[in-house]
Design a protein around this motif. Structure first.
Motif, PDB file in Angstrom:
ATOM      1  N   GLU A 109       0.951  -1.205   0.181  1.00  0.00           N
ATOM      2  CA  GLU A 109       0.119   0.122   0.034  1.00  0.00           C
ATOM      3  C   GLU A 109       0.756   1.297   0.004  1.00  0.00           C
ATOM      4  N   ILE A 110       2.131   1.219   0.865  1.00  0.00           N
ATOM      5  CA  ILE A 110       2.950   2.473   0.812  1.00  0.00           C
ATOM      6  C   ILE A 110       3.486   2.623  -0.737  1.00  0.00           C
ATOM      7  N   GLN A 111       3.977   1.365  -1.205  1.00  0.00           N
ATOM      8  CA  GLN A 111       4.472   1.738  -2.523  1.00  0.00           C
ATOM      9  C   GLN A 111       3.510   2.088  -3.331  1.00  0.00           C
ATOM     10  N   LYS A 112       2.357   1.813  -3.405  1.00  0.00           N
ATOM     11  CA  LYS A 112       1.465   2.296  -4.506  1.00  0.00           C
ATOM     12  C   LYS A 112       1.182   3.864  -4.214  1.00  0.00           C
ATOM     13  N   ARG A 113       1.338   4.366  -2.937  1.00  0.00           N
ATOM     14  CA  ARG A 113       1.349   5.785  -2.662  1.00  0.00           C
ATOM     15  C   ARG A 113       2.769   6.503  -2.931  1.00  0.00           C
ATOM     16  N   LEU A 114       3.766   5.666  -3.239  1.00  0.00           N
ATOM     17  CA  LEU A 114       4.936   6.598  -3.712  1.00  0.00           C
ATOM     18  C   LEU A 114       5.011   6.335  -5.188  1.00  0.00           C
ATOM     19  N   SER A 115       4.568   7.110  -5.835  1.00  0.00           N
ATOM     20  CA  SER A 115       4.263   7.041  -7.237  1.00  0.00           C
ATOM     21  C   SER A 115       5.685   7.014  -7.969  1.00  0.00           C
ATOM     22  N   GLY A 116       6.520   7.697  -7.370  1.00  0.00           N
ATOM     23  CA  GLY A 116       7.933   7.612  -8.268  1.00  0.00           C
ATOM     24  C   GLY A 116       8.853   6.615  -7.863  1.00  0.00           C
ATOM     25  N   GLY A 117       8.505   5.682  -6.853  1.00  0.00           N
ATOM     26  CA  GLY A 117       9.334   4.792  -6.629  1.00  0.00           C
ATOM     27  C   GLY A 117       9.590   4.626  -5.020  1.00  0.00           C
ATOM     28  N   ASN A 118       9.599   3.210  -4.721  1.00  0.00           N
ATOM     29  CA  ASN A 118      10.007   2.858  -3.283  1.00  0.00           C
ATOM     30  C   ASN A 118      10.793   1.537  -3.397  1.00  0.00           C
ATOM     31  N   LEU A 119      12.183   1.293  -3.165  1.00  0.00           N
ATOM     32  CA  LEU A 119      12.943   0.132  -3.315  1.00  0.00           C
ATOM     33  C   LEU A 119      12.929  -0.639  -2.006  1.00  0.00           C
ATOM     34  N   ILE A 120      12.507  -1.810  -2.023  1.00  0.00           N
ATOM     35  CA  ILE A 120      12.573  -2.500  -0.731  1.00  0.00           C
ATOM     36  C   ILE A 120      13.366  -3.652  -0.925  1.00  0.00           C
ATOM     37  N   THR A 121      14.295  -3.703   0.038  1.00  0.00           N
ATOM     38  CA  THR A 121      15.556  -4.525   0.209  1.00  0.00           C
ATOM     39  C   THR A 121      15.109  -5.740   0.819  1.00  0.00           C
ATOM     40  N   ILE A 122      15.258  -6.981   0.340  1.00  0.00           N
ATOM     41  CA  ILE A 122      15.091  -8.243   1.160  1.00  0.00           C
ATOM     42  C   ILE A 122      16.318  -9.002   1.088  1.00  0.00           C
ATOM     43  N   ASP A 123      16.759  -9.405   2.350  1.00  0.00           N
ATOM     44  CA  ASP A 123      17.983 -10.234   2.400  1.00  0.00           C
ATOM     45  C   ASP A 123      17.519 -11.523   2.124  1.00  0.00           C
ATOM     46  N   ILE A 124      18.520 -12.460   1.368  1.00  0.00           N
ATOM     47  CA  ILE A 124      18.213 -13.890   1.233  1.00  0.00           C
ATOM     48  C   ILE A 124      19.435 -14.638   1.313  1.00  0.00           C
ATOM     49  N   SER A 125      19.178 -15.836   2.224  1.00  0.00           N
ATOM     50  CA  SER A 125      20.457 -16.391   2.517  1.00  0.00           C
ATOM     51  C   SER A 125      21.020 -17.055   1.124  1.00  0.00           C
ATOM     52  N   ASN A 126      22.494 -17.308   0.981  1.00  0.00           N
ATOM     53  CA  ASN A 126      22.928 -17.828  -0.202  1.00  0.00           C
ATOM     54  C   ASN A 126      22.581 -19.434  -0.275  1.00  0.00           C
ATOM     55  N   LYS A 127      21.883 -19.959   0.913  1.00  0.00           N
ATOM     56  CA  LYS A 127      21.629 -21.182   0.882  1.00  0.00           C
ATOM     57  C   LYS A 127      20.055 -21.497   0.473  1.00  0.00           C
ATOM     58  N   THR A 128      19.696 -20.337   0.098  1.00  0.00           N
ATOM     59  CA  THR A 128      18.082 -20.527  -0.152  1.00  0.00           C
ATOM     60  C   THR A 128      18.003 -21.179  -1.429  1.00  0.00           C
ATOM     61  N   ASN A 129      16.823 -22.002  -1.798  1.00  0.00           N
ATOM     62  CA  ASN A 129      16.951 -22.773  -2.942  1.00  0.00           C
ATOM     63  C   ASN A 129      15.772 -22.060  -3.848  1.00  0.00           C
ATOM     64  N   ASN A 130      15.811 -22.384  -5.290  1.00  0.00           N
ATOM     65  CA  ASN A 130      14.929 -21.820  -6.220  1.00  0.00           C
ATOM     66  C   ASN A 130      13.536 -21.682  -5.753  1.00  0.00           C
ATOM     67  N   LYS A 131      13.012 -22.862  -5.366  1.00  0.00           N
ATOM     68  CA  LYS A 131      11.679 -22.974  -5.127  1.00  0.00           C
ATOM     69  C   LYS A 131      11.320 -21.733  -3.982  1.00  0.00           C
ATOM     70  N   LYS A 132      12.165 -21.646  -3.097  1.00  0.00           N
ATOM     71  CA  LYS A 132      11.830 -20.584  -1.842  1.00  0.00           C
ATOM     72  C   LYS A 132      11.806 -19.279  -2.532  1.00  0.00           C
ATOM     73  N   VAL A 133      12.812 -19.013  -3.487  1.00  0.00           N
ATOM     74  CA  VAL A 133      12.737 -17.748  -3.968  1.00  0.00           C
ATOM     75  C   VAL A 133      11.695 -17.320  -4.974  1.00  0.00           C
ATOM     76  N   VAL A 134      11.054 -18.319  -5.630  1.00  0.00           N
ATOM     77  CA  VAL A 134       9.784 -18.381  -6.761  1.00  0.00           C
ATOM     78  C   VAL A 134       8.884 -18.082  -5.720  1.00  0.00           C
ATOM     79  N   ASP A 135       8.618 -18.783  -4.533  1.00  0.00           N
ATOM     80  CA  ASP A 135       7.496 -18.565  -3.445  1.00  0.00           C
ATOM     81  C   ASP A 135       7.592 -17.076  -2.903  1.00  0.00           C
ATOM     82  N   LEU A 136       8.689 -16.780  -2.614  1.00  0.00           N
ATOM     83  CA  LEU A 136       8.804 -15.230  -2.025  1.00  0.00           C
ATOM     84  C   LEU A 136       8.227 -14.355  -3.062  1.00  0.00           C
ATOM     85  N   ILE A 137       8.838 -14.386  -4.452  1.00  0.00           N
ATOM     86  CA  ILE A 137       8.275 -13.481  -5.536  1.00  0.00           C
ATOM     87  C   ILE A 137       6.665 -13.534  -5.712  1.00  0.00           C
ATOM     88  N   LYS A 138       6.231 -14.739  -5.423  1.00  0.00           N
ATOM     89  CA  LYS A 138       4.703 -14.833  -5.698  1.00  0.00           C
ATOM     90  C   LYS A 138       4.239 -14.256  -4.544  1.00  0.00           C
TER      91      LYS A 138
END
Length: 154
Positions: A109-138
């Motif tokens: 909701e906050i991102q929608k109101r920041l019409s010029g952009g708002n970059l959120i940083t997410i830390d991912i362990s280098n041991k994270t598998n592809n399925k977890k990354v895909v689930d996170l993106i979904k």
């Protein structure tokens, strides 16, 4: 001549110290998130008004660069001094770090109101598998989060 160049682009107004502003003006944690949305709605109305008056496109965003956030907190410290949870640190925090934001849906909701952009940083362990990354993106897509930087760490 410069007007033609500006007219073709976007004039972004950066909101540095947004989290600290909310904490300063609304001390009740249960009201801080709704106050943030009110502030963003007000600023969007102002940007729309400026756009209509000048025939130029204005938008608001949150700069993620540490350099700008460090520079501006330095100016505020020199003018207003050091204040707990406001200017008693090295740089202003990003809004994503605010404890009053309940979940990713609220961040969306906050991102929608920041019409010029708002970059959120997410830390991912280098041991994270592809399925977890895909689930996170979904999950992020489901929560209407559109701008994400994923940092792969340890």
């Amino acid at each position: 001549k410069i007007r033609k160049i500006i007219k073709a682009g976007v004039l972004n107004v950066g909101l540095v110290g947004l989290k600290e502003c909310i904490l300063c003006f609304e001390q009740d944690p249960s009201k801080q998130y709704s106050f943030l949305l009110e502030v963003l709605e007000y600023l969007n109305k102002k940007m729309k008004q400026f756009s209509e008056e000048t025939k130029l496109y204005f938008s608001i965003y949150e700069p993620s660069e540490a350099k700008a956030r460090k520079y501006l907190i330095g100016i505020d410290k020199s003018i207003y001094g050091s204040h707990k949870n406001i200017t008693d640190k090295a740089l202003y925090d990003l809004i994503e770090t605010a404890s009053f934001i309940p979940d990713n849906k609220a961040l969306g909701e906050i991102q929608k109101r920041l019409s010029g952009g708002n970059l959120i940083t997410i830390d991912i362990s280098n041991k994270t598998n592809n399925k977890k990354v895909v689930d996170l993106i979904k999950e992020l897509v489901n929560d209407d989060i559109g701008f994400v930087k994923m940092k792969v760490g340890k």
